[in-house]
Motif scaffolding. Structure first.
Motif, PDB file in Angstrom:
ATOM      1  N   ALA A   6       0.854  -1.193   0.000  1.00  0.00           N
ATOM      2  CA  ALA A   6       0.000   0.000   0.000  1.00  0.00           C
ATOM      3  C   ALA A   6       0.885   1.237   0.000  1.00  0.00           C
ATOM      4  CB  ALA A   6      -0.909   0.007   1.220  1.00  0.00           C
ATOM      5  N   ARG A   7       0.528   2.183  -0.848  1.00  0.00           N
ATOM      6  CA  ARG A   7       1.240   3.461  -0.925  1.00  0.00           C
ATOM      7  C   ARG A   7       0.221   4.583  -1.014  1.00  0.00           C
ATOM      8  NH1 ARG A   7       4.419   0.222   0.206  1.00  0.00           N
ATOM      9  NH2 ARG A   7       6.440  -0.233  -0.734  1.00  0.00           N
ATOM     10  N   GLN A   8       0.538   5.688  -0.358  1.00  0.00           N
ATOM     11  CA  GLN A   8      -0.272   6.896  -0.495  1.00  0.00           C
ATOM     12  C   GLN A   8       0.599   7.919  -1.208  1.00  0.00           C
ATOM     13  OE1 GLN A   8      -2.939   7.968   2.677  1.00  0.00           O
ATOM     14  NE2 GLN A   8      -2.387  10.116   2.439  1.00  0.00           N
ATOM     15  N   ALA A   9       0.057   8.520  -2.256  1.00  0.00           N
ATOM     16  CA  ALA A   9       0.839   9.468  -3.053  1.00  0.00           C
ATOM     17  C   ALA A   9       0.120  10.803  -3.140  1.00  0.00           C
ATOM     18  CB  ALA A   9       1.076   8.915  -4.452  1.00  0.00           C
ATOM     19  N   ARG A  10       0.890  11.873  -2.978  1.00  0.00           N
ATOM     20  CA  ARG A  10       0.376  13.230  -3.160  1.00  0.00           C
ATOM     21  C   ARG A  10       0.999  13.772  -4.440  1.00  0.00           C
ATOM     22  NH1 ARG A  10       2.219  18.102   0.023  1.00  0.00           N
ATOM     23  NH2 ARG A  10       0.969  19.764  -0.835  1.00  0.00           N
ATOM     24  N   VAL A  11       0.135  14.114  -5.402  1.00  0.00           N
ATOM     25  CA  VAL A  11       0.582  14.558  -6.718  1.00  0.00           C
ATOM     26  C   VAL A  11       0.397  16.068  -6.806  1.00  0.00           C
ATOM     27  CG1 VAL A  11       0.362  14.201  -9.202  1.00  0.00           C
ATOM     28  CG2 VAL A  11      -0.222  12.338  -7.620  1.00  0.00           C
ATOM     29  N   MET A  12       1.483  16.775  -7.126  1.00  0.00           N
ATOM     30  CA  MET A  12       1.436  18.234  -7.177  1.00  0.00           C
ATOM     31  C   MET A  12       1.719  18.745  -8.580  1.00  0.00           C
ATOM     32  SD  MET A  12       3.328  18.804  -3.560  1.00  0.00           S
ATOM     33  CE  MET A  12       4.408  17.463  -3.951  1.00  0.00           C
ATOM     34  N   GLY A  13       1.191  19.912  -8.870  1.00  0.00           N
ATOM     35  CA  GLY A  13       1.320  20.530 -10.187  1.00  0.00           C
ATOM     36  C   GLY A  13      -0.057  20.922 -10.687  1.00  0.00           C
ATOM     37  N   ARG A  14      -0.230  20.950 -12.009  1.00  0.00           N
ATOM     38  CA  ARG A  14      -1.562  21.222 -12.564  1.00  0.00           C
ATOM     39  C   ARG A  14      -2.281  19.873 -12.661  1.00  0.00           C
ATOM     40  NH1 ARG A  14      -0.630  23.487 -17.561  1.00  0.00           N
ATOM     41  NH2 ARG A  14      -1.181  21.573 -18.633  1.00  0.00           N
ATOM     42  N   VAL A  15      -2.970  19.517 -11.567  1.00  0.00           N
ATOM     43  CA  VAL A  15      -3.602  18.205 -11.476  1.00  0.00           C
ATOM     44  C   VAL A  15      -5.084  18.283 -11.116  1.00  0.00           C
ATOM     45  CG1 VAL A  15      -1.457  16.960 -11.016  1.00  0.00           C
ATOM     46  CG2 VAL A  15      -2.755  17.907  -9.103  1.00  0.00           C
ATOM     47  N   GLN A  16      -5.610  19.496 -10.974  1.00  0.00           N
ATOM     48  CA  GLN A  16      -7.051  19.654 -10.766  1.00  0.00           C
ATOM     49  C   GLN A  16      -7.634  20.371 -11.976  1.00  0.00           C
ATOM     50  OE1 GLN A  16      -8.329  21.177  -6.959  1.00  0.00           O
ATOM     51  NE2 GLN A  16      -6.968  19.822  -5.829  1.00  0.00           N
ATOM     52  N   ASN A  40      -7.229  17.867  -3.053  1.00  0.00           N
ATOM     53  CA  ASN A  40      -6.912  18.552  -1.800  1.00  0.00           C
ATOM     54  C   ASN A  40      -7.137  20.053  -1.966  1.00  0.00           C
ATOM     55  OD1 ASN A  40      -5.942  16.124  -0.539  1.00  0.00           O
ATOM     56  ND2 ASN A  40      -4.096  16.327  -1.778  1.00  0.00           N
ATOM     57  N   ASP A  41      -7.363  20.737  -0.859  1.00  0.00           N
ATOM     58  CA  ASP A  41      -7.617  22.179  -0.891  1.00  0.00           C
ATOM     59  C   ASP A  41      -6.448  22.973  -1.465  1.00  0.00           C
ATOM     60  OD1 ASP A  41     -10.124  21.758   0.177  1.00  0.00           O
ATOM     61  OD2 ASP A  41      -9.520  22.215   2.234  1.00  0.00           O
ATOM     62  N   ASP A  42      -5.225  22.438  -1.382  1.00  0.00           N
ATOM     63  CA  ASP A  42      -4.049  23.168  -1.863  1.00  0.00           C
ATOM     64  C   ASP A  42      -3.798  22.991  -3.358  1.00  0.00           C
ATOM     65  OD1 ASP A  42      -3.078  20.589  -2.035  1.00  0.00           O
ATOM     66  OD2 ASP A  42      -1.369  20.914  -0.684  1.00  0.00           O
ATOM     67  N   GLY A  43      -4.715  22.302  -4.062  1.00  0.00           N
ATOM     68  CA  GLY A  43      -4.563  22.109  -5.498  1.00  0.00           C
ATOM     69  C   GLY A  43      -3.890  20.802  -5.889  1.00  0.00           C
ATOM     70  N   SER A  44      -3.438  20.046  -4.896  1.00  0.00           N
ATOM     71  CA  SER A  44      -2.832  18.746  -5.183  1.00  0.00           C
ATOM     72  C   SER A  44      -3.907  17.657  -5.174  1.00  0.00           C
ATOM     73  CB  SER A  44      -1.750  18.426  -4.146  1.00  0.00           C
ATOM     74  OG  SER A  44      -2.325  18.252  -2.852  1.00  0.00           O
ATOM     75  N   ARG A  64       3.297  10.174 -12.533  1.00  0.00           N
ATOM     76  CA  ARG A  64       4.254  11.239 -12.860  1.00  0.00           C
ATOM     77  C   ARG A  64       3.912  11.904 -14.199  1.00  0.00           C
ATOM     78  NH1 ARG A  64       7.860  11.872  -9.233  1.00  0.00           N
ATOM     79  NH2 ARG A  64       8.314  10.211  -7.745  1.00  0.00           N
ATOM     80  N   ASP A  65       3.142  11.199 -15.039  1.00  0.00           N
ATOM     81  CA  ASP A  65       2.701  11.765 -16.312  1.00  0.00           C
ATOM     82  C   ASP A  65       1.260  12.236 -16.235  1.00  0.00           C
ATOM     83  OD1 ASP A  65       5.125  11.319 -17.664  1.00  0.00           O
ATOM     84  OD2 ASP A  65       4.581   9.239 -18.032  1.00  0.00           O
ATOM     85  N   GLY A  66       0.377  11.391 -15.704  1.00  0.00           N
ATOM     86  CA  GLY A  66      -1.036  11.738 -15.606  1.00  0.00           C
ATOM     87  C   GLY A  66      -1.686  11.845 -16.971  1.00  0.00           C
ATOM     88  N   VAL A  72       2.405  17.462 -14.071  1.00  0.00           N
ATOM     89  CA  VAL A  72       2.818  16.995 -12.743  1.00  0.00           C
ATOM     90  C   VAL A  72       4.191  17.563 -12.411  1.00  0.00           C
ATOM     91  CG1 VAL A  72       3.369  14.961 -11.352  1.00  0.00           C
ATOM     92  CG2 VAL A  72       1.451  14.897 -12.960  1.00  0.00           C
ATOM     93  N   ARG A  73       4.280  18.204 -11.253  1.00  0.00           N
ATOM     94  CA  ARG A  73       5.529  18.793 -10.786  1.00  0.00           C
ATOM     95  C   ARG A  73       6.275  17.839  -9.858  1.00  0.00           C
ATOM     96  NH1 ARG A  73       3.491  22.832  -8.221  1.00  0.00           N
ATOM     97  NH2 ARG A  73       3.976  22.174  -6.118  1.00  0.00           N
TER      98      ARG A  73
END
Length: 93
Positions: A6-16, A40-44, A64-66, A72-73
């Motif tokens: 199990a892994r939890q990942a937080r993806v940041m960048g232009r993802v919303q 998430n509220d922060d845009g991730s 990492r590509d989406g 994705v940053r």
């Protein structure tokens, strides 16, 4: 039998606003993974991935590509010691 992880990942960048959650759900289901994805509220975007080790690792690489419109940053990954009790793969928020 393949080991499950199990892994939890937080993806940041232009993802919303780019169908990232729908893309993640479809890709995770194709890999046979269980879990969830939400904005998430922060845009991730955060996702929980549970399943065969090779499938989880492949999904983490795919994040990492989406989808095409995403930019994705970074992807921050947390290893979970215990397997969460989840069924299916849902968009939760």
């Amino acid at each position: 039998m393949t080991r499950e992880i199990a892994r939890q990942a937080r993806v940041m960048g232009r993802v919303q606003g780019v169908a990232f959650r729908v893309w993640t759900q479809a890709a995770a289901r194709r890999q046979g993974l269980r879990g969830w994805v939400h904005n998430n509220d922060d845009g991730s975007v955060t996702t929980l991935l549970v399943g065969a080790e090779d499938a989880v690792k492949a999904m983490l690489l795919a994040l990492r590509d989406g989808p095409g419109a995403a930019a994705v940053r970074d992807v921050l990954v947390d290893e979970l010691e215990d397997l969460p009790d989840v069924e299916g793969f849902e968009i939760t928020g």
